[in-house]
Scaffold this motif. Sequence first.
Motif, mmCIF file in Angstrom:
data_model
loop_
_atom_site.group_PDB
_atom_site.id
_atom_site.type_symbol
_atom_site.label_atom_id
_atom_site.label_comp_id
_atom_site.label_asym_id
_atom_site.label_seq_id
_atom_site.Cartn_x
_atom_site.Cartn_y
_atom_site.Cartn_z
ATOM 1 N N LYS A 256 -36.186 -21.402 -3.867
ATOM 2 C CA LYS A 256 -35.329 -20.944 -2.771
ATOM 3 C C LYS A 256 -33.866 -20.915 -3.194
ATOM 4 C CE LYS A 256 -38.310 -22.433 1.050
ATOM 5 N NZ LYS A 256 -38.463 -23.349 2.223
ATOM 6 N N VAL A 257 -33.454 -21.926 -3.935
ATOM 7 C CA VAL A 257 -32.066 -21.979 -4.412
ATOM 8 C C VAL A 257 -31.785 -20.798 -5.335
ATOM 9 C CG1 VAL A 257 -30.440 -23.268 -5.843
ATOM 10 C CG2 VAL A 257 -31.862 -24.477 -4.183
ATOM 11 N N LEU A 258 -32.691 -20.527 -6.253
ATOM 12 C CA LEU A 258 -32.483 -19.434 -7.205
ATOM 13 C C LEU A 258 -32.516 -18.072 -6.521
ATOM 14 C CD1 LEU A 258 -34.672 -20.728 -10.189
ATOM 15 C CD2 LEU A 258 -32.181 -20.761 -10.009
ATOM 16 N N LEU A 259 -33.378 -17.921 -5.541
ATOM 17 C CA LEU A 259 -33.448 -16.646 -4.824
ATOM 18 C C LEU A 259 -32.171 -16.364 -4.047
ATOM 19 C CD1 LEU A 259 -37.123 -16.838 -3.531
ATOM 20 C CD2 LEU A 259 -36.219 -15.073 -5.067
ATOM 21 N N LYS A 260 -31.570 -17.402 -3.504
ATOM 22 C CA LYS A 260 -30.365 -17.231 -2.697
ATOM 23 C C LYS A 260 -29.069 -17.236 -3.516
ATOM 24 C CE LYS A 260 -31.940 -17.058 1.579
ATOM 25 N NZ LYS A 260 -31.686 -15.894 2.451
ATOM 26 N N SER A 261 -29.064 -17.933 -4.636
ATOM 27 C CA SER A 261 -27.792 -18.142 -5.349
ATOM 28 C C SER A 261 -27.654 -17.336 -6.629
ATOM 29 C CB SER A 261 -27.637 -19.624 -5.686
ATOM 30 O OG SER A 261 -28.663 -20.054 -6.571
ATOM 31 N N THR A 262 -28.696 -16.611 -7.042
ATOM 32 C CA THR A 262 -28.607 -15.809 -8.259
ATOM 33 C C THR A 262 -29.060 -14.382 -7.984
ATOM 34 O OG1 THR A 262 -30.886 -16.117 -9.073
ATOM 35 C CG2 THR A 262 -29.305 -17.894 -9.537
ATOM 36 N N PHE A 296 -37.562 -13.453 1.685
ATOM 37 C CA PHE A 296 -36.737 -14.665 1.795
ATOM 38 C C PHE A 296 -35.345 -14.415 1.254
ATOM 39 C CE2 PHE A 296 -34.952 -18.491 -0.078
ATOM 40 C CZ PHE A 296 -35.016 -19.390 0.988
ATOM 41 N N ARG A 297 -35.249 -13.727 0.125
ATOM 42 C CA ARG A 297 -33.952 -13.456 -0.493
ATOM 43 C C ARG A 297 -33.067 -12.605 0.428
ATOM 44 N NH1 ARG A 297 -33.661 -11.531 -6.627
ATOM 45 N NH2 ARG A 297 -32.822 -13.622 -6.935
ATOM 46 N N SER A 298 -33.651 -11.661 1.142
ATOM 47 C CA SER A 298 -32.851 -10.764 1.987
ATOM 48 C C SER A 298 -32.640 -11.295 3.394
ATOM 49 C CB SER A 298 -33.546 -9.391 2.055
ATOM 50 O OG SER A 298 -34.842 -9.509 2.618
ATOM 51 N N SER A 299 -33.283 -12.392 3.699
ATOM 52 C CA SER A 299 -33.157 -12.952 5.054
ATOM 53 C C SER A 299 -32.035 -13.973 5.100
ATOM 54 C CB SER A 299 -34.478 -13.594 5.482
ATOM 55 O OG SER A 299 -34.686 -14.803 4.744
ATOM 56 N N ASN A 300 -31.798 -14.496 6.305
ATOM 57 C CA ASN A 300 -30.807 -15.552 6.503
ATOM 58 C C ASN A 300 -31.471 -16.931 6.509
ATOM 59 O OD1 ASN A 300 -28.607 -13.781 6.783
ATOM 60 N ND2 ASN A 300 -29.141 -13.410 8.926
#
Length: 302
Positions: A256-262, A296-300
């Motif tokens: 989740k961290v990698l999907l959101k932060s990279t 998940f990456r494109s969601s909030n």
Amino acid sequence: MAAFVGLDSFYKNILNRTSEYPKNEVGHFNIFKVEDIRLPTHKPVHYTRRNFFKMTLVTGHSKIHYADQSIEVNGSVLVFTNPMIPYFWEIISEEQTGFMCIFTEAFFSRFGSISEYPVFQHADSAVIALNESEAASYKALFVRMLDELQGDYAYKYDLLRNLLMEVVHGAQKMRPLAGDRHAGSNAAERITGLFAELLERQFPIELSNQVIQLNTPAAFARQLNIHVNHLNKALKETTGQTTSQLISDRVLQEAKVLLKSTNWTISEIAWSLGFEEPNHFSSFFKNRAKLTAQKFRSSNTD
């Protein structure tokens, strides 16, 4: 989590040297007489990790707490420790003699990985009792390493690698000294702590070519040198979860961290998290997070 001791702290607190320790272009290597090192007695057990390898030949009465074992020795012993597993050396008698050799993995970088040798992997292989003849033979090797390090031979570090490896290979041919896996008040808690240490050391993932090496219960069990059923039982007792659940939870958290932060691709993230195929990661993420990695990456959602 066990405290971490670097070379700076080692030279300052153990050797009582405040000046900069010697460095060379082939990684760090040094050897000392145990008699010249400050070894406090009657000190409470406190596990630490080092960012270097250590190979010790010592004669005396002491107890070595390594991984989930406690091994008491009264005589001569060879001990090999690595940066992965925390340990503590409990000094019982003040009379301790021998040699301590420390070195970094970079010292062997051109010659393979020193951490792959069994004596540096498990407590069962890391502590080896010696008789008088064996102790004398190994002492001669350590004395030669000390002499060569102080000499001016142009290729002395190549020679030192060979002498060090002679000790390693000699030790691997010998029968290791097994210790009490259940020493201490709660072996399950100690195993859980070591498991958590190994798990957390793999994170955070900061580079796309960084790949976690331990991602299955069997892999963790091998590293801790215990049966996978023993590991599962200990973790279930202390956390209420299985080894697989704990690994999956931590991998999902990092995903989740990698999907959101990279801006890494799904394939790059999957590879970093130890999945050989991107579709395996996609299935894992969807089953655990209840939506696809892309959504998940494109969601909030966090």
